[in-house]
Design a protein around this motif. Structure first.
Motif, PDB file in Angstrom:
ATOM      1  N   TRP A  21       0.345  -1.263   0.020  1.00 11.54           N
ATOM      2  CA  TRP A  21       0.065   0.068   0.016  1.00 11.54           C
ATOM      3  C   TRP A  21       0.797   1.515  -0.104  1.00 11.54           C
ATOM      4  O   TRP A  21       2.475   1.153   0.526  1.00 11.54           O
ATOM      5  CB  TRP A  21      -0.575  -0.242   1.029  1.00 11.54           C
ATOM      6  CG  TRP A  21      -1.594  -0.892   0.891  1.00 11.54           C
ATOM      7  CD1 TRP A  21      -2.836  -1.478   0.724  1.00 11.54           C
ATOM      8  CD2 TRP A  21      -1.940  -2.132   1.410  1.00 11.54           C
ATOM      9  NE1 TRP A  21      -3.686  -2.568   1.126  1.00 11.54           N
ATOM     10  CE2 TRP A  21      -2.432  -3.244   1.455  1.00 11.54           C
ATOM     11  CE3 TRP A  21      -0.307  -2.899   2.429  1.00 11.54           C
ATOM     12  CZ2 TRP A  21      -3.002  -4.283   1.789  1.00 11.54           C
ATOM     13  CZ3 TRP A  21      -1.229  -4.834   2.570  1.00 11.54           C
ATOM     14  CH2 TRP A  21      -2.266  -5.328   2.922  1.00 11.54           C
ATOM     15  N   ILE A  23       1.022   5.094   1.443  1.00  8.57           N
ATOM     16  CA  ILE A  23       0.323   5.468   3.012  1.00  8.57           C
ATOM     17  C   ILE A  23       1.113   7.225   2.687  1.00  8.57           C
ATOM     18  O   ILE A  23       2.589   7.475   2.512  1.00  8.57           O
ATOM     19  CB  ILE A  23       1.099   5.255   4.137  1.00  8.57           C
ATOM     20  CG1 ILE A  23       2.111   4.814   3.972  1.00  8.57           C
ATOM     21  CG2 ILE A  23      -0.294   4.034   4.066  1.00  8.57           C
ATOM     22  CD1 ILE A  23       2.470   4.414   5.787  1.00  8.57           C
ATOM     23  N   CYS A  56     -14.586   6.440   3.461  1.00 10.18           N
ATOM     24  CA  CYS A  56     -13.621   6.415   4.411  1.00 10.18           C
ATOM     25  C   CYS A  56     -12.972   7.846   5.114  1.00 10.18           C
ATOM     26  O   CYS A  56     -11.553   8.669   4.587  1.00 10.18           O
ATOM     27  CB  CYS A  56     -11.908   6.012   3.221  1.00 10.18           C
ATOM     28  SG  CYS A  56     -12.084   4.792   3.206  1.00 10.18           S
ATOM     29  N   SER A  67      -3.547   9.577   2.278  1.00  7.01           N
ATOM     30  CA  SER A  67      -3.385   7.893   2.367  1.00  7.01           C
ATOM     31  C   SER A  67      -4.092   7.251   1.080  1.00  7.01           C
ATOM     32  O   SER A  67      -4.030   6.960   0.301  1.00  7.01           O
ATOM     33  CB  SER A  67      -3.099   7.606   3.892  1.00  7.01           C
ATOM     34  OG  SER A  67      -1.584   8.562   4.283  1.00  7.01           O
ATOM     35  N   TYR A  68      -5.062   7.129   1.537  1.00  2.39           N
ATOM     36  CA  TYR A  68      -6.220   7.289   0.627  1.00  2.39           C
ATOM     37  C   TYR A  68      -6.041   7.046  -0.568  1.00  2.39           C
ATOM     38  O   TYR A  68      -5.796   6.657  -1.623  1.00  2.39           O
ATOM     39  CB  TYR A  68      -7.514   6.974   1.362  1.00  2.39           C
ATOM     40  CG  TYR A  68      -8.500   6.010   0.780  1.00  2.39           C
ATOM     41  CD1 TYR A  68      -8.700   4.619   1.096  1.00  2.39           C
ATOM     42  CD2 TYR A  68      -9.515   6.358  -0.835  1.00  2.39           C
ATOM     43  CE1 TYR A  68      -9.523   4.133   0.708  1.00  2.39           C
ATOM     44  CE2 TYR A  68      -9.465   5.716  -1.426  1.00  2.39           C
ATOM     45  CZ  TYR A  68     -10.744   4.283  -0.802  1.00  2.39           C
ATOM     46  OH  TYR A  68     -11.240   3.420  -0.989  1.00  2.39           O
ATOM     47  N   ASN A  71      -3.157   6.186  -2.254  1.00  3.82           N
ATOM     48  CA  ASN A  71      -3.039   4.251  -2.561  1.00  3.82           C
ATOM     49  C   ASN A  71      -3.702   4.422  -3.262  1.00  3.82           C
ATOM     50  O   ASN A  71      -3.447   3.039  -4.052  1.00  3.82           O
ATOM     51  CB  ASN A  71      -3.063   4.151  -1.357  1.00  3.82           C
ATOM     52  CG  ASN A  71      -3.740   1.975  -1.513  1.00  3.82           C
ATOM     53  OD1 ASN A  71      -2.303   2.005  -1.864  1.00  3.82           O
ATOM     54  ND2 ASN A  71      -4.778   1.628  -1.219  1.00  3.82           N
ATOM     55  N   SER A  72      -4.839   4.738  -3.637  1.00  4.29           N
ATOM     56  CA  SER A  72      -5.874   4.356  -4.534  1.00  4.29           C
ATOM     57  C   SER A  72      -4.814   4.648  -6.304  1.00  4.29           C
ATOM     58  O   SER A  72      -4.816   3.891  -7.547  1.00  4.29           O
ATOM     59  CB  SER A  72      -7.128   5.217  -4.372  1.00  4.29           C
ATOM     60  OG  SER A  72      -8.062   4.908  -5.960  1.00  4.29           O
ATOM     61  N   SER A  98      -6.219  -0.127   5.944  1.00  5.85           N
ATOM     62  CA  SER A  98      -7.342  -0.439   6.239  1.00  5.85           C
ATOM     63  C   SER A  98      -7.979  -0.288   7.680  1.00  5.85           C
ATOM     64  O   SER A  98      -6.858  -0.435   8.111  1.00  5.85           O
ATOM     65  CB  SER A  98      -7.529  -1.246   5.314  1.00  5.85           C
ATOM     66  OG  SER A  98      -7.509  -1.484   4.561  1.00  5.85           O
ATOM     67  N   CYS A 102     -13.414   0.961   6.108  1.00  6.93           N
ATOM     68  CA  CYS A 102     -12.443   1.706   5.334  1.00  6.93           C
ATOM     69  C   CYS A 102     -11.291   0.948   5.055  1.00  6.93           C
ATOM     70  O   CYS A 102     -10.877   0.143   5.904  1.00  6.93           O
ATOM     71  CB  CYS A 102     -11.852   3.284   5.757  1.00  6.93           C
ATOM     72  SG  CYS A 102     -10.728   3.954   4.502  1.00  6.93           S
ATOM     73  N   TYR A 104      -8.316  -0.389   2.111  1.00  9.12           N
ATOM     74  CA  TYR A 104      -6.795   0.352   1.007  1.00  9.12           C
ATOM     75  C   TYR A 104      -7.991  -0.385   0.239  1.00  9.12           C
ATOM     76  O   TYR A 104      -7.164  -2.032   0.951  1.00  9.12           O
ATOM     77  CB  TYR A 104      -6.387   1.263   1.753  1.00  9.12           C
ATOM     78  CG  TYR A 104      -6.487   2.139   2.288  1.00  9.12           C
ATOM     79  CD1 TYR A 104      -5.262   2.911   2.173  1.00  9.12           C
ATOM     80  CD2 TYR A 104      -7.217   2.083   4.498  1.00  9.12           C
ATOM     81  CE1 TYR A 104      -5.218   4.428   2.720  1.00  9.12           C
ATOM     82  CE2 TYR A 104      -6.897   3.576   4.176  1.00  9.12           C
ATOM     83  CZ  TYR A 104      -5.774   4.627   3.724  1.00  9.12           C
ATOM     84  OH  TYR A 104      -6.207   5.256   4.302  1.00  9.12           O
TER      85      TYR A 104
END
Length: 165
Positions: A21, A23, A56, A67-68, A71-72, A98, A102, A104
């Motif tokens: 991931w 972040i 989220c 961070s979300y 990561n996406s 996660s 929420c 990730y």
């Protein structure tokens, strides 16, 4: 028999993967993180989960939203080398960020499953984008592991078939 064992070994290698991931770095100021958030959402990240009433949205902090979004973006780029740098504001982790309610994404397909990107009021800031390279180092291209897997997927079956002939 050797060819069968080799095929099983290849299949195991190609199917194995470590989840990663992206972040944002917690020690940075909100202004730097906001630039990363804006860039990621404007460049294709799925950001609707961090909009108000999204799964989220809470905690409603720049760090959490950054961070979300980072990561996406990272997942949608197939975890490509350099796609989690954002001028040093983000980093790759193997610890799932996660939390209750929420999730990730950990792959490109799970990032795409969340829907279409909704940039909202995000702005595009090219100075914060993922690291790219023109020196042949591979940044911005396929991840090193992806390149090795691709080579093995092409070369090893050819070797096995030649041994069977």
């Amino acid at each position: 028999m050797t060819a069968l064992a080799l095929l099983v070994l290849i299949s195991a290698f190609l199917g194995a993967s470590d989840a990663s991931w992206c972040i944002c770095r917690s020690e940075l100021n909100s202004s730097a993180l906001q630039k990363t958030l804006d860039y990621a959402c404007g460049a294709g990240a799925e950001c609707s989960p961090i909009h108000q009433n999204g799964a989220c949205y809470n905690p409603n902090t720049v760090l959490a939203h950054c961070s979300y979004a980072a990561n996406s973006y990272f997942q949608r780029k197939g975890q490509a080398t350099g796609s989690c740098d954002f001028s040093g504001t983000a980093t790759v982790t193997t610890t799932d960020p996660s939390y209750s309610g929420c999730s990730y994404p950990s792959t490109a397909s799970s990032a795409a499953a969340n829907g279409t990107s909704t940039p909202g009021s995000a702005t595009f800031n090219s100075a914060v984008g993922p690291a790219t390279s023109t020196d042949g180092s591979g940044a911005g291209g396929l991840p090193v592991a992806g390149t090795a897997t691709l080579c093995l997927a092409i070369i090893l079956p050819a070797l096995v078939l030649s041994r069977l002939s």
